[in-house]
Scaffold this active site. Structure first.
Site, PDB file in Angstrom:
ATOM      1  N   HIS A 127      33.620 -30.338 160.250  1.00 15.97           N
ATOM      2  CA  HIS A 127      32.408 -29.507 160.333  1.00 15.97           C
ATOM      3  C   HIS A 127      32.667 -28.153 160.986  1.00 15.97           C
ATOM      4  O   HIS A 127      31.854 -27.229 160.875  1.00 15.97           O
ATOM      5  CB  HIS A 127      31.325 -30.263 161.110  1.00 15.97           C
ATOM      6  CG  HIS A 127      29.939 -30.004 160.588  1.00 15.97           C
ATOM      7  ND1 HIS A 127      29.532 -28.773 160.119  1.00 15.97           N
ATOM      8  CD2 HIS A 127      28.859 -30.821 160.453  1.00 15.97           C
ATOM      9  CE1 HIS A 127      28.275 -28.837 159.735  1.00 15.97           C
ATOM     10  NE2 HIS A 127      27.846 -30.068 159.908  1.00 15.97           N
ATOM     11  N   ASP A 140      30.695 -26.401 156.274  1.00 19.60           N
ATOM     12  CA  ASP A 140      29.297 -26.782 156.480  1.00 19.60           C
ATOM     13  C   ASP A 140      28.864 -27.766 155.392  1.00 19.60           C
ATOM     14  O   ASP A 140      29.480 -27.839 154.315  1.00 19.60           O
ATOM     15  CB  ASP A 140      28.395 -25.554 156.454  1.00 19.60           C
ATOM     16  CG  ASP A 140      28.586 -24.669 157.680  1.00 19.60           C
ATOM     17  OD1 ASP A 140      28.976 -25.214 158.740  1.00 19.60           O
ATOM     18  OD2 ASP A 140      28.372 -23.449 157.585  1.00 19.60           O
TER      19      ASP A 140
END
Length: 427
Positions: free
Chosen positions: A400, A404
């Site tokens: 992450h 995204d």
């Protein structure tokens, strides 16, 4: 002048190597570049090539033994040269290292003893005469032993009641267990322990350099990179038809399913370059080349041979290079540059019947694609009619910090679209 042959780092992550076999024997002449022995690294078995010239005068580390990077494994020099002083130097260095390690272990053990000293003294003064660091003897008495000593006694099947302690207050410590095991003392009784042994004893399996590195790297990846997972199912009918048609037109070996998946993934990465990237602390690196690694099972661990620049290659070229790499894996001759630095990784457990799973990201990449088994399933079409089609579940693990959720979702949707409609590769 005689000099040491030192264990060298044959892979970027190698810290220790095991001598599989010596290709040269004492007395053989060695030229620079000669393969003198095979070494098992953390990833593969590789040839150790000599950087010096001379005669192999002595082998320090025999077949099956290990040495850390920088430690001597042999001595090379001129024929008939006196190497007694050099051998003594090596032996002295080895003994010094062993003493340092032993002192460190004893220091750790003493701290554990001291931390329980006050409790032990209280219990020694009590009517029961117990000890916080004691083990039960068969007679009902209590035997003083350190926590590490008790653990080793259980592993070796030794009876602490038959061992004399040399620690504080007569406490049994690690060195006592080692001495007892060497002398054959402290053999287990034939009571309860024998009954348990008959049911099957525990087996201690040493962690090899390869498994240790896998454990360290994946633990670092799992706990440093914030993983999240995206799952999607793709209909495989068109992919199967395309592969069958290609293989029908070939006279040689069939193109593997993995080669097709590498090609589809490469094309999806070309359209979504943010996924072909890496977290580098103070920056995110977006790779210019699409280098895809395929997780391959070695039996004792995984390795990821890498097909470089997949975005510029067709499926047949990808398959050809992949088969060469897998052949090297089976022979243990894969070079470090052939299994390190993947920008994206694929792990396929479909051949084992696994329907779906999640995989741990393989650094330096920021994503790994997990593929399950292709199974026939009912699919509802637009007119609400059911159709039985082959379906494969895919799980994308993402870092992450780099990818995204929306970016990962678009990439996975693109991959699914390319697989279900391969003609899109033309656009």
């Amino acid at each position: 002048m005689a000099e040491k042959l030192l264990m060298t780092a044959l892979s970027p992550t190698m810290e220790e190597g095991t001598i599989v076999s010596w290709s040269k024997k004492v007395g053989d002449t060695i030229a620079s570049g000669d393969a003198i022995c095979e070494v098992e690294t953390d990833k593969a078995t590789m040839d150790y090539e000599a950087a010096q010239e001379g005669v192999l005068l002595k082998i320090i580390v025999n077949d099956g033994a290990s040495a850390k990077v920088g430690e001597p494994i042999g001595i090379i020099g001129e024929e008939g040269e006196d190497i007694d002083d050099l051998v003594k130097e090596i032996e002295t260095g080895a003994k010094t290292g062993e003493k340092t390690e032993k002192k460190a272990e004893e220091k750790t053990e003493d701290k554990a003893v001291e931390s329980k000293a006050s409790d032990a003294e209280k219990e020694d003064d009590s009517p029961k005469g117990g000890d916080a660091g004691s083990a039960s003897a068969g007679s009902g008495d209590r035997v003083k032993a350190s926590p590490l000593a008790r653990k080793l006694a259980d592993e070796k099947g030794l009876d602490l009641a038959g061992i004399s302690g040399s620690g504080p207050g007569g406490r049994i410590v690690k060195r006592d267990l080692e001495s007892a095991a060497a002398a054959g003392r402290g053999a287990p009784d034939r009571g309860v322990k024998a009954q348990f042994a008959a049911a099957g004893a525990d087996e201690s399996i040493p962690v090899t350099g390869k498994r240790a590195v896998i454990a360290r790297r994946l633990a670092e990846s799992k706990f440093s990179a914030p993983h999240y997972y995206l799952k999607l199912s793709a209909e495989m009918e068109t992919v199967i038809e395309a592969r069958n048609a290609l293989n029908a037109s070939r006279r040689g070996d069939k193109v593997s399913f993995n080669a097709f998946m590498i090609k589809f993934a490469a094309e999806a990465l070309k359209r979504h370059p943010d996924v072909n990237a890496s977290w580098q602390g103070d920056k995110i690196v977006r790779f210019g080349s699409i280098d895809i690694g395929l997780a391959v099972d070695l039996g004792g661990g995984l390795i990821t041979p890498i097909v470089r620049n997949c975005g510029a290659k067709g499926v047949e070229q990808i398959d050809s290079e992949l088969q060469e790499l897998i052949e090297k894996v089976s022979k243990g001759s894969l070079k470090p540059e052939e299994y390190t630095g993947a920008t994206f990784t694929i792990s396929n457990l479909g051949s084992f019947g696994v329907e779906e799973f999640t995989a741990i990201i393989n650094p330096p990449g920021a994503a790994i694609l997990a593929l399950g088994e292709t199974r026939k399933q009912p699919v509802v079409r637009g007119d609400d009619e059911l159709e039985i089609v082959p379906v494969m579940k895919m799980t994308l693990s993402c870092d992450h910090r780099v990818i995204d959720g929306a970016v990962g979702a678009r990439f996975l949707a693109e991959l699914k679209g390319l697989m279900e409609n391969p003609y899109r590769l033309l656009f």
